[in-house]
Design a protein around this motif. Structure first.
Motif, PDB file in Angstrom:
ATOM      1  N   TYR A  64     -23.889  76.369  43.146  1.00  0.00           N
ATOM      2  CA  TYR A  64     -24.920  76.473  44.172  1.00  0.00           C
ATOM      3  C   TYR A  64     -25.636  77.818  44.085  1.00  0.00           C
ATOM      4  O   TYR A  64     -25.028  78.846  43.795  1.00  0.00           O
ATOM      5  CB  TYR A  64     -24.314  76.319  45.569  1.00  0.00           C
ATOM      6  CG  TYR A  64     -23.805  74.937  45.866  1.00  0.00           C
ATOM      7  CD1 TYR A  64     -24.671  73.917  46.249  1.00  0.00           C
ATOM      8  CD2 TYR A  64     -22.447  74.643  45.763  1.00  0.00           C
ATOM      9  CE1 TYR A  64     -24.199  72.648  46.536  1.00  0.00           C
ATOM     10  CE2 TYR A  64     -21.961  73.373  46.041  1.00  0.00           C
ATOM     11  CZ  TYR A  64     -22.848  72.384  46.430  1.00  0.00           C
ATOM     12  OH  TYR A  64     -22.372  71.119  46.702  1.00  0.00           O
ATOM     13  N   SER A  65     -26.916  77.772  44.372  1.00  0.00           N
ATOM     14  CA  SER A  65     -27.678  79.005  44.573  1.00  0.00           C
ATOM     15  C   SER A  65     -27.258  79.611  45.910  1.00  0.00           C
ATOM     16  O   SER A  65     -26.840  78.881  46.816  1.00  0.00           O
ATOM     17  CB  SER A  65     -29.171  78.685  44.575  1.00  0.00           C
ATOM     18  OG  SER A  65     -29.944  79.818  44.905  1.00  0.00           O
ATOM     19  N   PRO A  66     -27.356  80.936  46.093  1.00  0.00           N
ATOM     20  CA  PRO A  66     -26.995  81.536  47.392  1.00  0.00           C
ATOM     21  C   PRO A  66     -27.889  81.004  48.511  1.00  0.00           C
ATOM     22  O   PRO A  66     -29.102  80.864  48.352  1.00  0.00           O
ATOM     23  CB  PRO A  66     -27.233  83.038  47.160  1.00  0.00           C
ATOM     24  CG  PRO A  66     -27.189  83.220  45.682  1.00  0.00           C
ATOM     25  CD  PRO A  66     -27.722  81.961  45.082  1.00  0.00           C
ATOM     26  N   LYS A  67     -27.284  80.728  49.659  1.00  0.00           N
ATOM     27  CA  LYS A  67     -28.061  80.334  50.840  1.00  0.00           C
ATOM     28  C   LYS A  67     -28.831  81.536  51.371  1.00  0.00           C
ATOM     29  O   LYS A  67     -28.467  82.688  51.123  1.00  0.00           O
ATOM     30  CB  LYS A  67     -27.140  79.824  51.951  1.00  0.00           C
ATOM     31  CG  LYS A  67     -26.532  78.466  51.723  1.00  0.00           C
ATOM     32  CD  LYS A  67     -25.649  78.066  52.892  1.00  0.00           C
ATOM     33  CE  LYS A  67     -26.426  77.922  54.179  1.00  0.00           C
ATOM     34  NZ  LYS A  67     -25.565  77.432  55.295  1.00  0.00           N
ATOM     35  N   ASP A  83     -32.277  78.989  42.334  1.00  0.00           N
ATOM     36  CA  ASP A  83     -32.094  80.208  41.548  1.00  0.00           C
ATOM     37  C   ASP A  83     -32.736  80.072  40.167  1.00  0.00           C
ATOM     38  O   ASP A  83     -33.347  79.041  39.830  1.00  0.00           O
ATOM     39  CB  ASP A  83     -30.618  80.595  41.453  1.00  0.00           C
ATOM     40  CG  ASP A  83     -29.777  79.611  40.642  1.00  0.00           C
ATOM     41  OD1 ASP A  83     -30.352  78.783  39.914  1.00  0.00           O
ATOM     42  OD2 ASP A  83     -28.533  79.674  40.747  1.00  0.00           O
ATOM     43  N   MET A  84     -32.610  81.126  39.375  1.00  0.00           N
ATOM     44  CA  MET A  84     -33.276  81.185  38.065  1.00  0.00           C
ATOM     45  C   MET A  84     -32.725  80.157  37.081  1.00  0.00           C
ATOM     46  O   MET A  84     -33.354  79.883  36.045  1.00  0.00           O
ATOM     47  CB  MET A  84     -33.136  82.596  37.491  1.00  0.00           C
ATOM     48  CG  MET A  84     -31.709  83.040  37.241  1.00  0.00           C
ATOM     49  SD  MET A  84     -31.584  84.814  36.872  1.00  0.00           S
ATOM     50  CE  MET A  84     -32.658  84.933  35.447  1.00  0.00           C
ATOM     51  N   PHE A  85     -31.584  79.544  37.395  1.00  0.00           N
ATOM     52  CA  PHE A  85     -30.987  78.538  36.519  1.00  0.00           C
ATOM     53  C   PHE A  85     -31.257  77.121  37.014  1.00  0.00           C
ATOM     54  O   PHE A  85     -30.772  76.154  36.424  1.00  0.00           O
ATOM     55  CB  PHE A  85     -29.471  78.766  36.421  1.00  0.00           C
ATOM     56  CG  PHE A  85     -29.097  80.159  36.025  1.00  0.00           C
ATOM     57  CD1 PHE A  85     -29.278  80.588  34.704  1.00  0.00           C
ATOM     58  CD2 PHE A  85     -28.588  81.046  36.954  1.00  0.00           C
ATOM     59  CE1 PHE A  85     -28.929  81.883  34.336  1.00  0.00           C
ATOM     60  CE2 PHE A  85     -28.251  82.335  36.596  1.00  0.00           C
ATOM     61  CZ  PHE A  85     -28.425  82.761  35.275  1.00  0.00           C
ATOM     62  N   GLY A  86     -32.020  77.005  38.113  1.00  0.00           N
ATOM     63  CA  GLY A  86     -32.327  75.687  38.670  1.00  0.00           C
ATOM     64  C   GLY A  86     -31.325  75.173  39.672  1.00  0.00           C
ATOM     65  O   GLY A  86     -31.468  74.052  40.173  1.00  0.00           O
ATOM     66  N   HIS A  87     -30.297  75.962  39.986  1.00  0.00           N
ATOM     67  CA  HIS A  87     -29.311  75.529  40.972  1.00  0.00           C
ATOM     68  C   HIS A  87     -29.907  75.594  42.377  1.00  0.00           C
ATOM     69  O   HIS A  87     -30.684  76.499  42.694  1.00  0.00           O
ATOM     70  CB  HIS A  87     -28.062  76.416  40.914  1.00  0.00           C
ATOM     71  CG  HIS A  87     -27.430  76.456  39.563  1.00  0.00           C
ATOM     72  ND1 HIS A  87     -27.029  77.637  38.961  1.00  0.00           N
ATOM     73  CD2 HIS A  87     -27.139  75.467  38.683  1.00  0.00           C
ATOM     74  CE1 HIS A  87     -26.506  77.373  37.772  1.00  0.00           C
ATOM     75  NE2 HIS A  87     -26.570  76.065  37.584  1.00  0.00           N
ATOM     76  N   LYS A  88     -29.526  74.647  43.227  1.00  0.00           N
ATOM     77  CA  LYS A  88     -29.993  74.584  44.617  1.00  0.00           C
ATOM     78  C   LYS A  88     -28.893  75.079  45.542  1.00  0.00           C
ATOM     79  O   LYS A  88     -27.700  74.892  45.281  1.00  0.00           O
ATOM     80  CB  LYS A  88     -30.376  73.156  44.994  1.00  0.00           C
ATOM     81  CG  LYS A  88     -31.371  72.484  44.052  1.00  0.00           C
ATOM     82  CD  LYS A  88     -32.744  73.116  44.146  1.00  0.00           C
ATOM     83  CE  LYS A  88     -33.748  72.337  43.298  1.00  0.00           C
ATOM     84  NZ  LYS A  88     -35.102  72.953  43.337  1.00  0.00           N
ATOM     85  N   SER A  89     -29.288  75.669  46.637  1.00  0.00           N
ATOM     86  CA  SER A  89     -28.316  76.104  47.643  1.00  0.00           C
ATOM     87  C   SER A  89     -28.016  74.968  48.612  1.00  0.00           C
ATOM     88  O   SER A  89     -28.680  73.926  48.619  1.00  0.00           O
ATOM     89  CB  SER A  89     -28.856  77.312  48.423  1.00  0.00           C
ATOM     90  OG  SER A  89     -29.888  76.899  49.311  1.00  0.00           O
ATOM     91  N   LEU A  90     -27.030  75.171  49.462  1.00  0.00           N
ATOM     92  CA  LEU A  90     -26.819  74.278  50.588  1.00  0.00           C
ATOM     93  C   LEU A  90     -27.964  74.465  51.590  1.00  0.00           C
ATOM     94  O   LEU A  90     -28.634  75.490  51.608  1.00  0.00           O
ATOM     95  CB  LEU A  90     -25.482  74.578  51.253  1.00  0.00           C
ATOM     96  CG  LEU A  90     -24.231  74.348  50.388  1.00  0.00           C
ATOM     97  CD1 LEU A  90     -22.991  74.823  51.124  1.00  0.00           C
ATOM     98  CD2 LEU A  90     -24.104  72.875  50.011  1.00  0.00           C
TER      99      LEU A  90
END
Length: 280
Positions: A38-41, A113-120
């Motif tokens: 996950y990206s940081p919330k 984030d820069m890698f395409g990950h989504k946060s909650l």
């Protein structure tokens, strides 16, 4: 006896292994494609009210890899993707949301984030205001209208009742003796507005300003309203520096003393001797 212990131990081990396999079966659907990163919330958010708009304020904490804040509302039918590059410490952004219909909103926010990950998801709420709110506003009530003189200058004075909640200022628009128009402003904690060089007997207008919520980015003003009463045609001179210099006589029982004649207080009094002694 030992044989019974061995049998119990074997059943316990078999049951534990079976339970572990069942536990793993529950999670297989969630990890079949690998672990989820996950990206940081966002650390916190707020939506500050305005007139058909809102200010979206967002804070980050240790989120240097975040590259966008993704904002959704109206059941995710409307969205705004904002590019960001927060620092490694505490950072924030302000984003203006224009053309918002007057109503309450539910917002869903996440980061990418820069890698395409989504946060909650983070959910928060905000309001936009317009004509419906404007229609509820009223002018600050006037308590008294007078004319006063100070240092040779005639001033109109408008005294108000206490301001109501979220009223931020009040204005008086009036005519001066030279025919020009002037506007003076008072804050909510001020009960009086002085109108220098106001024309005696003339009319004047008032209006009040409000914010719909604390920290709102827009103020709403009532329409100019003509007062039902004009400035009076008579006025009191400023008597703060006046002194009664001499009287025929003065005793303690004669009221407030000679200065009571000019103190402007109708409840005080003074009179010369009226009983006994020689008539002057």
């Amino acid at each position: 006896m030992k044989q019974i212990h061995y049998i119990v131990l074997i059943f316990t081990v078999l049951f534990t292994m079976s339970s572990c396999e069942d536990f793993m079966d529950i999670h297989k659907d969630f990890i079949k494609d690998g672990e989820i990163i996950y990206s940081p919330k966002v650390d916190s958010v707020s939506f500050i009210a305005g007139e058909h708009r809102m200010l979206f304020r967002c804070w980050f904490y240790k989120s240097p890899n975040v590259r966008s804040v993704d904002l959704y509302w109206n059941n995710n039918q409307d969205s705004l993707i904002t590019s960001v590059m927060p620092s490694a410490g505490i950072d924030s952004i302000d984003v203006l949301l224009p053309d918002m219909e007057e109503k309450s909103y539910t917002f869903n926010i996440r980061t990418t984030d820069m890698f395409g990950h989504k946060s909650l998801w983070t959910t928060d709420f905000g309001n936009a205001y317009g004509a419906s709110y404007q229609a509820t506003l009223a002018d600050r009530r006037i308590n008294e209208i007078s004319m006063v003189e100070k240092n040779g200058i005639i001033e109109g004075k408008v005294t108000f009742y206490s301001a109501i909640s979220l009223q931020v200022r009040n204005q008086v628009r009036y005519e001066k003796n030279d025919g020009s128009v002037s506007i003076v402003t008072a804050l909510p904690e001020e009960s009086e507005i002085l109108c220098p060089d106001a024309k005696v007997g003339s009319s004047f207008e008032t209006r009040s300003f409000y914010i719909p919520e604390e920290e709102a980015i827009d103020t709403f003003a009532t329409e100019w309203v003509v007062s039902s009463k004009n400035f009076p045609v008579v006025y009191m001179y400023d008597r703060s520096a006046w002194k009664a210099l001499a009287v025929s006589d003065e005793t303690a029982s004669d009221g407030g003393g000679m200065n009571a004649v000019i103190d402007g207080n109708l409840g005080s009094y003074w009179h010369s001797r009226w009983d006994g002694g020689n008539v002057p």
